[in-house]
Design an enzyme around this catalytic site. Structure first.
Site, PDB file in Angstrom:
ATOM      1  N   LYS A 248       1.964  28.706 -30.793  1.00 51.91           N
ATOM      2  CA  LYS A 248       2.008  29.470 -32.016  1.00 51.91           C
ATOM      3  C   LYS A 248       3.232  30.397 -31.999  1.00 51.91           C
ATOM      4  CE  LYS A 248      -0.170  33.560 -32.149  1.00 51.91           C
ATOM      5  NZ  LYS A 248       0.263  34.562 -31.185  1.00 51.91           N
TER       6      LYS A 248
ATOM      7  N   HIS B 138      -4.235  29.875 -26.794  1.00 44.82           N
ATOM      8  CA  HIS B 138      -4.698  30.121 -25.422  1.00 44.82           C
ATOM      9  C   HIS B 138      -6.092  30.753 -25.384  1.00 44.82           C
ATOM     10  CE1 HIS B 138      -3.140  34.214 -26.033  1.00 44.82           C
ATOM     11  NE2 HIS B 138      -3.836  34.578 -24.990  1.00 44.82           N
TER      12      HIS B 138
ATOM     13  N   LYS C 291      -9.819  30.305 -22.577  1.00 47.04           N
ATOM     14  CA  LYS C 291     -10.452  31.385 -21.807  1.00 47.04           C
ATOM     15  C   LYS C 291     -11.849  30.954 -21.383  1.00 47.04           C
ATOM     16  CE  LYS C 291      -7.864  35.171 -23.911  1.00 47.04           C
ATOM     17  NZ  LYS C 291      -7.157  35.870 -22.861  1.00 47.04           N
TER      18      LYS C 291
ATOM     19  N   GLU D  32      -6.650  45.578 -28.168  1.00 44.96           N
ATOM     20  CA  GLU D  32      -5.657  45.496 -27.094  1.00 44.96           C
ATOM     21  C   GLU D  32      -5.165  46.893 -26.735  1.00 44.96           C
ATOM     22  OE1 GLU D  32      -3.008  41.926 -26.932  1.00 44.96           O
ATOM     23  OE2 GLU D  32      -2.997  42.324 -29.079  1.00 44.96           O
TER      24      GLU D  32
ATOM     25  N   ASP E  85      -0.343  37.196 -36.223  1.00 51.30           N
ATOM     26  CA  ASP E  85      -0.268  37.101 -34.765  1.00 51.30           C
ATOM     27  C   ASP E  85      -1.634  36.841 -34.126  1.00 51.30           C
ATOM     28  OD1 ASP E  85       1.275  37.413 -32.298  1.00 51.30           O
ATOM     29  OD2 ASP E  85       0.164  39.286 -31.997  1.00 51.30           O
TER      30      ASP E  85
ATOM     31  N   HIS F 206      -6.289  33.271 -33.149  1.00 49.46           N
ATOM     32  CA  HIS F 206      -7.312  33.567 -32.137  1.00 49.46           C
ATOM     33  C   HIS F 206      -8.662  33.990 -32.742  1.00 49.46           C
ATOM     34  CE1 HIS F 206      -3.876  33.247 -29.656  1.00 49.46           C
ATOM     35  NE2 HIS F 206      -3.475  34.496 -29.693  1.00 49.46           N
TER      36      HIS F 206
ATOM     37  N   LYS G 284      -3.413  46.783 -31.758  1.00 54.77           N
ATOM     38  CA  LYS G 284      -2.658  47.118 -30.537  1.00 54.77           C
ATOM     39  C   LYS G 284      -2.726  48.623 -30.311  1.00 54.77           C
ATOM     40  CE  LYS G 284       0.371  43.208 -30.324  1.00 54.77           C
ATOM     41  NZ  LYS G 284      -0.327  42.412 -29.314  1.00 54.77           N
TER      42      LYS G 284
HETATM   43  C1  BG6 Z   1      -0.767  36.418 -28.293  1.00 52.33           C
HETATM   44  C2  BG6 Z   1      -0.194  37.421 -29.249  1.00 52.33           C
HETATM   45  O1  BG6 Z   1      -1.004  35.195 -28.934  1.00 52.33           O
HETATM   46  O2  BG6 Z   1      -1.984  36.910 -27.778  1.00 52.33           O
HETATM   47  C3  BG6 Z   1       0.009  38.758 -28.575  1.00 52.33           C
HETATM   48  O3  BG6 Z   1       1.051  36.939 -29.739  1.00 52.33           O
HETATM   49  C4  BG6 Z   1      -1.281  39.231 -27.937  1.00 52.33           C
HETATM   50  O4  BG6 Z   1       0.479  39.731 -29.483  1.00 52.33           O
HETATM   51  C5  BG6 Z   1      -1.863  38.133 -27.060  1.00 52.33           C
HETATM   52  O5  BG6 Z   1      -1.007  40.382 -27.175  1.00 52.33           O
HETATM   53  C6  BG6 Z   1      -3.234  38.520 -26.572  1.00 52.33           C
HETATM   54  O6  BG6 Z   1      -3.649  37.594 -25.609  1.00 52.33           O
HETATM   55  P1  BG6 Z   1      -4.587  38.041 -24.413  1.00 52.33           P
HETATM   56  O7  BG6 Z   1      -4.865  36.777 -23.684  1.00 52.33           O
HETATM   57  O8  BG6 Z   1      -3.809  39.041 -23.614  1.00 52.33           O
HETATM   58  O9  BG6 Z   1      -5.790  38.649 -25.038  1.00 52.33           O
END
Ligand code: BG6
Length: 514
Positions: free
Chosen positions: A155, A185, A189, A223, A242, A247, A347
């Protein structure tokens, strides 16, 4: 991890000098190697435009493994063995010579090993390079055996519905759908994968998984990190593109989907897309009523001073890009009619917490005097992997006094081994030709359809409703106001301090192994 039979493979990574390769892909491949999940015959070709020799490149990769691998610093001997399988191919993605050189390398490897195994091409590149690389792979006939050759696309997949559609069509003309692995991703998980097992391998929960028993659902990806050095990308993206479009909507699909016909890619993707197609698409007025966006101001996160988003590197000083989104989604299906799904991500929040909270309805007939807290099922995805059920119970003693209590399953208490990273699971799946945890093109387009009214409404009204929140908090006050009319509050998983592994965990591990 169950051992999969993986074919000999050449793995090409475009974007070899990038952060993703350094922090995620190579550490994941190294761990797959030391855990014997890769075939003995494999080679990694790393392509990028910077001039660097193999030795210096491998040394740089090692620093990434030492810093980011879940297994800690690399073992010197194992790293040396692994690093022999890495070749750096210098070249500009826009030039034919690059692909000539890559082809020579891949063919030489296959000839030397006397195999024609899997060819994986990982696009860890800026979106502007996807089409040109895809084209070159086709022209060079590097990715033409649909049973063996695969591309993996990261992505952002498009920046809106039109661009995603265009890209899908572009790739569909060059590759079969089964050759295209759209990676998200979050789907790799451990706990996200466990949600399917939890829902569909336990008869106890599924009968309750509907609007008769469930009051509402919250999906929260908070986050602790800021945008860091990614301001350039992030400022034209924002949290909706994003995080929500991919996600969080994927998590929504997993929580809300019907039981698929089988645990196999097409059935699961069909069940997920059914959810996306049932999400109510808002008009502009509904967007402003149901979606809150925020941007972080300065503050303190975990004792560390953080600057305001507008002061971050490569961010416009008057930027209206959102770093926080909270939204109420509705799924128009018999199962979910009337059950709001509250999604939230941001964030620079108080602390990292990715959780799904399913709140059940109150008991229909009350026989106790005490107030009763409705049951909650809490699935914590990170930082802790945990499933908890809150229920009412009697406080021990002479009186009938009730209090909420918790049944809790913590992965770290039951499994001592460090769990595979999302990228390990997903890379192995690609090598194995297993697409269950990857998004299909139509899913990506439907996810864009769901968020497009929000993007459009904000574009037309760039300042309307953008709320600032202090870094180190749970977001703007308007996010709380979003839940108020429904008499609900955001759920925050209590912070549990890290504990040392207790005795019974070791026992559980032994039992699991027998
Ligand atoms: C990414 C985003 O896809 O996922 C980031 O671009 C984000 O901005 C990240 O921080 C979060 O992934 P994880 O695995 O750290 O929760």
């Amino acid at each position: 991890m169950a051992q999969k039979k993986v074919l000999p493979a050449s793995i090409t990574i475009f974007g070899a000098k990038g952060d993703l390769t350094w922090r995620k892909l190579i550490p994941a491949l190294y761990n797959l190697y030391i855990d014997h999940h890769l075939s003995q015959t494999f080679h990694i070709f790393c392509v990028d435009f910077l001039a660097v020799d193999d030795a210096a490149y491998r040394d740089w990769l090692l620093t990434g493994v030492n810093e980011f691998s879940r297994t800690g610093r690399a073992d010197a001997q194992k790293w040396t063995e692994f690093a022999r399988h890495i070749t750096y191919v210098q070249g500009d993605f826009m030039k034919k010579d690059t692909y000539d050189a890559l082809k020579k390398n891949v063919q030489k490897f296959e000839k030397d090993e006397n195999i024609r195994g899997v060819r994986m091409f990982y696009f860890a590149v800026a979106p502007r390079f996807i089409e040109v690389i895809a084209d070159a792979l086709c022209i060079q006939k590097l990715c033409n055996r649909d049973n063996l050759d695969r591309i993996v696309v990261e992505k952002p997949f498009g920046t809106d519905l039109d661009s995603a559609r265009k890209l899908n069509r572009y790739l569909a003309k060059r590759f079969k759908e089964k050759q295209i692995y759209h990676i998200d991703h979050y789907l790799g998980k451990e706990m996200v994968q466990n949600i399917l097992a939890f829902r569909f391998a336990n008869h106890v929960f599924e009968p309750l998984w509907n609007n008769e028993y469930i009051d509402h659902i919250q999906i929260s990806v908070a986050e602790e990190v800021s945008v860091g050095k990614r301001g350039g990308y992030y400022d034209s993206s924002g949290a909706l593109r994003d995080m929500i479009q991919n996600h969080l909507l994927q998590l929504l699909c997993i929580v809300a989907m019907d039981c698929p016909k089988a645990y196999e890619a097409e059935a699961i993707r069909d069940a997920k897309i059914k959810v996306l197609k049932s999400v109510r698409i808002y008009n502009t007025e509904q967007v402003f009523k149901n979606v809150v966006r925020g941007q972080y101001a300065a503050g303190v996160v975990n004792g560390q001073a953080r600057k305001a988003y507008r002061e971050e590197e490569q961010v416009k000083p008057d930027s209206n890009t959102e770093t926080f989104v909270a939204a109420r989604f509705l799924i128009e299906s018999p199962r979910w009619k009337g059950v709001p799904f509250f999604l939230r991500t941001g964030k620079n929040m108080e602390r990292q917490s990715t959780t799904i909270m399913i709140q059940f309805k109150e008991t229909p007939h009350k026989i106790f005097k005490d107030d009763i807290t409705p049951n909650k099922l809490i699935i914590s995805i990170q930082p802790e992997l945990e499933i908890g059920l809150l229920f009412e119970g009697k406080v021990p003693g002479l009186h009938m006094k009730l209090l909420p209590m918790e049944m809790d399953f913590m992965y770290k208490d039951a499994y001592i081994e460090s769990l595979p990273e999302a990228y390990e699971a997903l890379l192995l799946d690609v090598l194995d030709g297993e697409a269950t945890q990857f998004m299909r093109a139509d899913q990506i387009e439907w996810a864009w359809k769901v968020v497009m009214p929000m993007l459009d409404a904000w574009k037309k009204n760039p300042k309307k409703q953008l709320q600032f929140y202090e870094s180190g908090t749970w977001g703007p006050a308007s996010a709380n106001a979003l839940l108020k009319p429904f008499a609900k509050e955001w759920f925050h998983l209590a912070h549990k301090p890290a504990t040392t592994l207790p005795e019974p965990a070791a026992k559980a591990q032994q039992v699991a192994a027998t």
